[in-house]
Design an enzyme around this catalytic site. Structure first.
Site, PDB file in Angstrom:
ATOM      1  N   ARG A   1      58.120 -10.576  31.884  1.00  0.00           N
ATOM      2  CA  ARG A   1      57.616 -11.653  31.041  1.00  0.00           C
ATOM      3  C   ARG A   1      58.800 -12.501  30.605  1.00  0.00           C
ATOM      4  O   ARG A   1      59.827 -11.978  30.170  1.00  0.00           O
ATOM      5  CB  ARG A   1      56.910 -11.053  29.819  1.00  0.00           C
ATOM      6  CG  ARG A   1      55.930 -11.960  29.143  1.00  0.00           C
ATOM      7  CD  ARG A   1      54.968 -11.116  28.296  1.00  0.00           C
ATOM      8  NE  ARG A   1      55.687 -10.235  27.411  1.00  0.00           N
ATOM      9  CZ  ARG A   1      55.809 -10.429  26.086  1.00  0.00           C
ATOM     10  NH1 ARG A   1      55.233 -11.456  25.523  1.00  0.00           N
ATOM     11  NH2 ARG A   1      56.461  -9.573  25.346  1.00  0.00           N
TER      12      ARG A   1
ATOM     13  N   SER B   1      63.124  -2.041  29.458  1.00  0.00           N
ATOM     14  CA  SER B   1      62.385  -0.816  29.108  1.00  0.00           C
ATOM     15  C   SER B   1      62.646   0.339  30.080  1.00  0.00           C
ATOM     16  O   SER B   1      61.750   1.071  30.460  1.00  0.00           O
ATOM     17  CB  SER B   1      60.882  -1.107  29.034  1.00  0.00           C
ATOM     18  OG  SER B   1      60.409  -1.549  30.275  1.00  0.00           O
TER      19      SER B   1
ATOM     20  N   ASP C   1      61.902  -2.273  22.606  1.00  0.00           N
ATOM     21  CA  ASP C   1      60.808  -2.961  21.919  1.00  0.00           C
ATOM     22  C   ASP C   1      60.697  -2.574  20.445  1.00  0.00           C
ATOM     23  O   ASP C   1      60.194  -3.339  19.631  1.00  0.00           O
ATOM     24  CB  ASP C   1      59.472  -2.732  22.649  1.00  0.00           C
ATOM     25  CG  ASP C   1      59.116  -1.257  22.787  1.00  0.00           C
ATOM     26  OD1 ASP C   1      59.946  -0.400  22.432  1.00  0.00           O
ATOM     27  OD2 ASP C   1      58.001  -0.962  23.251  1.00  0.00           O
TER      28      ASP C   1
END
Length: 472
Positions: A94, A157, A210
């Site tokens: 993203r 991640s 995150d």
């Protein structure tokens, strides 16, 4: 008010007067095993403080990791500017453009790119650069006048060993990625080199996870934010710690604060203090990371349904539920989704019609009695209640680790499906925390906020703080 130190408080609500004595004896034993009394929470808080203190002092496989994140600038909510964020997950990349408006609000423009198999196996870094190039072109984005690059925060991640605010070496690949010549190398360098090859005018100024992003997203809108938490499919927390308390920090400056990533899903893997049951052990024994992330397996959305399935089947095996019958679906691991638990717990109809639909319609269990449905609802309630009490214990432990901050207002930014969708999760977090943080503090000074999209907005806000601090 119920005495939450009395085990009977956790047992009586789950008995079924119209059920058999044998059924109620089993329910009593099960409810007692899932009970988390106030004294047990005090024990957990004490155990967590000990583990935090050890982890802050030095790396210890038996303690919480307590990872210094190199993020040391709190947002004020008054900053302005446009920053980029990259969010590299297992399925999508993203790219986000976040505009900070200076009044604690922001706007977001984003684009998702599906990561191709070729990118996962061979050319990931060039794929990232190409996607960012497309995003810049489609949204007509250029560096600000006098600048050569656009600052960017990078949510990565995959496991990395962080060595600086904008550097971290890849520990290993997972999620079916296998790009060669990457493990052990700095992921920011690898990405930045690809940007240069493709003439993409972007500079990665921060790499983060995150949870840190959740803390920073909340911090921009609520500058008194002390902690960020994920209560979702998985769980983790990050908080502001005084640098003088981080014994293992070897940086030049020991003044001020830094965000520490607890990785609290790994708390008490030895199960010294957690209320661990045979149903948890069955899940753990059969999981791919057996003996790891034990706390996460007791409170997070990926696992709660499986603990409930194990508990339900234990009653089936005693022929106390569904007349000893099950279904092919229920017999398979991870088929009892935590979302079903939410629906079952929320059912207030006289005949528990939602529970009936889940059991008979979704899980294909033979026709159920009202007693069957009550028992299943009770089992889900026991496990859900344990989850939220353990969640509140961990949150309280981290806030109590900085007692000097508890004299003024504190916000906690929280993201994740458990917090958003599990019935009464937020209400119960407040209720349990009152016992340990004090009624006056929780009622007057503690504010829990939904902080969505830490991996996008939060990464851009970290990029902003780095850019701001660079400019003095």
């Amino acid at each position: 008010m119920a005495d939450t130190n009395d085990i009977q408080t956790f047992v009586k609500p789950y008995l079924v007067p119209e059920g058999s004595e044998l059924l109620n004896r089993s329910l009593e034993t099960m409810a007692a095993s899932f009970a988390v009394t106030d004294d047990k929470i005090r024990e957990i808080i004490s155990g967590m403080h000990k583990s935090m203190k050890t982890g802050l002092d030095h790396d210890d496989p038996d303690a919480l990791p307590m990872i210094p994140t190199y993020v040391s600038g709190r947002p004020t909510g008054k900053e302005t500017g446009t920053f980029l964020a990259l969010d590299l997950g297992g399925t999508n990349l993203r790219v986000c453009q976040v505009t900070l408006k200076g009044d604690t609000t922001y706007s977001l423009v984003q684009q998702k790119f599906t990561i191709t198999q070729e990118a996962k196996e061979v050319r990931l870094w060039d794929f990232i650069a190409e996607c960012v190039g497309v995003f810049l072109e489609e949204h007509d984005l250029r560096p600000q006048p006098g600048k050569r690059t656009i600052p960017c925060g990078y949510t990565f991640s995959f496991p990395i060993y962080q060595t600086g605010i904008a550097s971290g070496n890849l520990s290993m690949w997972n999620k079916s990625f296998s790009v060669p010549n990457s493990v052990g190398r700095d992921v920011v360098n690898l990405t930045q080199s690809a940007f240069q090859r493709h003439h993409v005018p972007v500079e990665v100024v921060a790499v983060l996870n995150d949870t840190v992003g959740t803390l920073m997203t909340s911090g921009y809108s609520h500058p008194d934010t002390q902690m960020g938490i994920i209560f979702g499919t998985g769980t983790n927390a990050a908080y502001w710690e005084s640098l003088e308390n981080i014994g293992k920090w070897s940086g030049p400056d020991r003044k001020g604060e830094m965000v520490v990533n607890l990785e609290w899903g790994a708390f008490d893997n030895a199960t010294d203090v957690l209320p661990y049951t045979s149903h948890d052990n069955k899940l753990n024994r059969k999981s791919s990371n057996h003996g790891l992330q034990v706390f996460e397996k007791m409170i997070s959305g990926l696992f709660l349904g499986e603990v409930a399935r194990n508990a339900i089947l234990s009653l089936v095996d005693q022929r106390l539920l569904f007349a000893g019958r099950s279904s092919e679906i229920l017999n398979k691991s991870y088929t009892f989704d935590t979302a079903y638990m939410s629906e079952i717990v929320a059912d207030t109809t006289p005949d528990l019609s939602t529970v009936k639909v889940v059991l008979e319609g979704t899980l294909d269990i033979p026709p159920t009695s009202l007693i069957d449905r009550k028992v299943v609802q009770h089992v889900c309630n026991m496990i859900g209640a344990r989850g939220v009490r353990l969640s509140a214990a961990a949150m309280s432990a981290v806030l109590l680790a900085r007692p000097e901050l508890l004299t003024s207002s504190i916000s906690v930014g929280i993201d994740g499906s458990m917090y958003q969708f599990y019935p009464n999760f937020e209400r119960d977090l407040y209720a349990v925390s009152r016992v340990f943080l004090g009624h006056a503090f929780v009622d007057n000074n503690l504010k829990l906020h939904l902080a969505k999209d830490g991996s996008g907005v939060g990464a851009a806000i970290v990029a902003m703080t780095v850019d701001r601090d660079r400019q003095g």
